[in-house]
Design an enzyme around this catalytic site. Structure first.
Site, PDB file in Angstrom:
ATOM      1  N   SER A 146      86.747  43.522 -18.144  1.00  0.00           N
ATOM      2  CA  SER A 146      86.300  42.261 -18.730  1.00  0.00           C
ATOM      3  C   SER A 146      87.009  41.131 -18.006  1.00  0.00           C
ATOM      4  O   SER A 146      87.889  41.371 -17.175  1.00  0.00           O
ATOM      5  CB  SER A 146      86.597  42.217 -20.238  1.00  0.00           C
ATOM      6  OG  SER A 146      87.995  42.190 -20.497  1.00  0.00           O
TER       7      SER A 146
ATOM      8  N   ASN B 278      87.831  37.711 -19.630  1.00  0.00           N
ATOM      9  CA  ASN B 278      88.418  36.639 -20.433  1.00  0.00           C
ATOM     10  C   ASN B 278      89.813  36.974 -20.930  1.00  0.00           C
ATOM     11  O   ASN B 278      90.116  38.136 -21.216  1.00  0.00           O
ATOM     12  CB  ASN B 278      87.542  36.339 -21.653  1.00  0.00           C
ATOM     13  CG  ASN B 278      86.215  35.721 -21.281  1.00  0.00           C
ATOM     14  OD1 ASN B 278      85.275  36.411 -20.905  1.00  0.00           O
ATOM     15  ND2 ASN B 278      86.139  34.405 -21.373  1.00  0.00           N
TER      16      ASN B 278
ATOM     17  N   TRP C  78      92.088  36.191 -24.180  1.00  0.00           N
ATOM     18  CA  TRP C  78      92.084  35.650 -25.546  1.00  0.00           C
ATOM     19  C   TRP C  78      93.181  36.311 -26.369  1.00  0.00           C
ATOM     20  O   TRP C  78      93.583  37.443 -26.094  1.00  0.00           O
ATOM     21  CB  TRP C  78      90.723  35.840 -26.225  1.00  0.00           C
ATOM     22  CG  TRP C  78      90.366  37.269 -26.540  1.00  0.00           C
ATOM     23  CD1 TRP C  78      89.642  38.132 -25.775  1.00  0.00           C
ATOM     24  CD2 TRP C  78      90.727  37.998 -27.730  1.00  0.00           C
ATOM     25  NE1 TRP C  78      89.533  39.346 -26.385  1.00  0.00           N
ATOM     26  CE2 TRP C  78      90.192  39.302 -27.595  1.00  0.00           C
ATOM     27  CE3 TRP C  78      91.448  37.673 -28.877  1.00  0.00           C
ATOM     28  CZ2 TRP C  78      90.355  40.274 -28.575  1.00  0.00           C
ATOM     29  CZ3 TRP C  78      91.611  38.656 -29.857  1.00  0.00           C
ATOM     30  CH2 TRP C  78      91.069  39.936 -29.698  1.00  0.00           C
TER      31      TRP C  78
END
Length: 376
Positions: A87, A89, A91
């Protein structure tokens, strides 16, 4: 004589720890059976979000148990994260989150950081197991000794279900390409490259195969003391995930899967090794006892196949770019499993942690390639 100094980009090793798996956590709380019934898991949904609600062929096999520590903000607020090549991102949970999963994890508080900058952008991410929604903001992110300023990241507002509640980490730091980043957020490693914070535009990964420490992700360099022989470079077939082309999968010299070639994603955020269901359940007609290339549930119930698996552990080979990569059964807590799960999306394979931890792996953004080398 005059003297001058030059500030060089850093080569940083971030230690990873292999924590207790989600499956173990759920089992210890007496919740595993109920969780499996209520939370069908489709590993393909991480790469194809439209499949998130499809029935899973084999639930909850994504343990995600290697994680390290980063910090965000000024002064620094610490978080444990998965360094996920599947992935893009970054966060973490935030004080805006009311989900149960946020109550027992570290939460970022923007009010406590003098360098935080808010945005009006939203964020929504679906993983193979679990999902999150939230907002995007900018702040300084410390990864090892690297100070990544003006880094965009997600602050979770919801983390539905119980997956992240029992996860031993707070958030996720994606290491795939910008092209698949939700909301177009610049990935952490891209920001590091853009700011000239790494010696080389690559990172490398070593995952320990036991419960001891020693695993790491190294930003900007390669530690040759961890592998023997040479690095075997494989070009990427797409600049999205770390995706390569495999020529075939063979057992004892016989092609048993990926005949004619197939695509494979090298994913540190997936625990097992996933392939098409018809191929991961393959039983060789010429090797009737070499049946460990099956689901871990079947193997766990058959001691004879367990023993045969140990005897035949070098018989299975993955062949990316004509490079033969032997693969062994997974041995954990004194037992042996196949380490396989099913994923049915256009013949796609996912090479997760049980595969990665048998090699030193280099992820090269400068030349869009990966390298595998036998461990020292």
């Amino acid at each position: 004589m005059s003297f001058w100094s030059l500030s060089l980009p850093l080569l940083i090793r971030v230690p990873l720890q292999k924590g207790k798996s989600l499956r173990q956590n759920l089992k210890e709380h007496g919740l595993l059976e109920d969780f499996l019934k209520k939370n069908p898991y489709n590993p393909a949904s991480k790469y194809f979000p439209n499949l998130a609600n499809d029935a899973a062929s084999e639930p909850l096999t994504n343990y995600m148990d290697y994680y390290g520590t980063i910090s965000i903000g000024t002064p620094a607020q610490d978080f444990t994260v998965i360094f996920d090549t599947g992935s893009s991102n970054l966060w973490v949970p935030s004080v805006y989150c009311s989900s149960a999963a946020c109550t027992n994890h570290n939460r970022f508080n923007p009010s406590d950081s003098s360098t935080y900058e808010a945005t009006s952008q939203s964020l929504s991410i679906q993983y193979g197991t679990g999902s999150m929604t939230g907002i995007l903001g900018y702040d300084t992110v410390q990864v090892g000794g690297i100070e990544d300023t003006n880094q965009i990241f997600g602050l979770s507002e919801t983390e539905p279900g119980s997956f992240f509640y029992y996860a031993p980490f707070d958030g996720i730091l994606g290491l795939a390409f910008p092209s698949i980043s939700s909301s177009g957020a610049t990935p952490v490693f891209d920001n590091m490259m853009n700011e000239g914070l790494v010696s080389e535009d690559l990172f490398s990964v070593y995952l320990s195969s036991d419960e001891q420490s020693g695993s790491f992700v190294m930003f900007g360099g390669i530690d040759s003391s961890y592998y023997s022989g040479s690095l075997n470079w494989i070009p990427l077939s797409a600049e999205t995930y770390w995706e390569i082309t495999m020529d075939s999968v063979t057992m004892n010299g016989e092609t048993i899967a990926c005949s004619g070639g197939c695509q494979a994603i090298i994913d540190t955020g997936t625990s097992l090794l996933a392939g098409p269901s018809t191929e991961v359940s393959y039983q060789s007609p010429t090797q009737p006892n070499a049946t460990w290339f099956e689901s871990s549930q079947i193997l766990a119930q058959d001691g004879k196949r367990h023993q045969q698996a140990l005897q035949d552990d070098n018989s299975l080979k993955f062949q990316p770019n004509n490079y033969h990569v032997p693969f062994s059964p997974v041995q954990e807590s004194g037992s042996c499993t196949s380490g396989f799960e099913s994923i049915d999306v256009d013949g796609l394979w996912i090479l997760g942690d049980v595969f990665i931890r048998q090699y030193y792996v280099v992820f090269d953004r400068a030349n869009n390639q990966v390298a595998l080398a036998s461990l020292a």
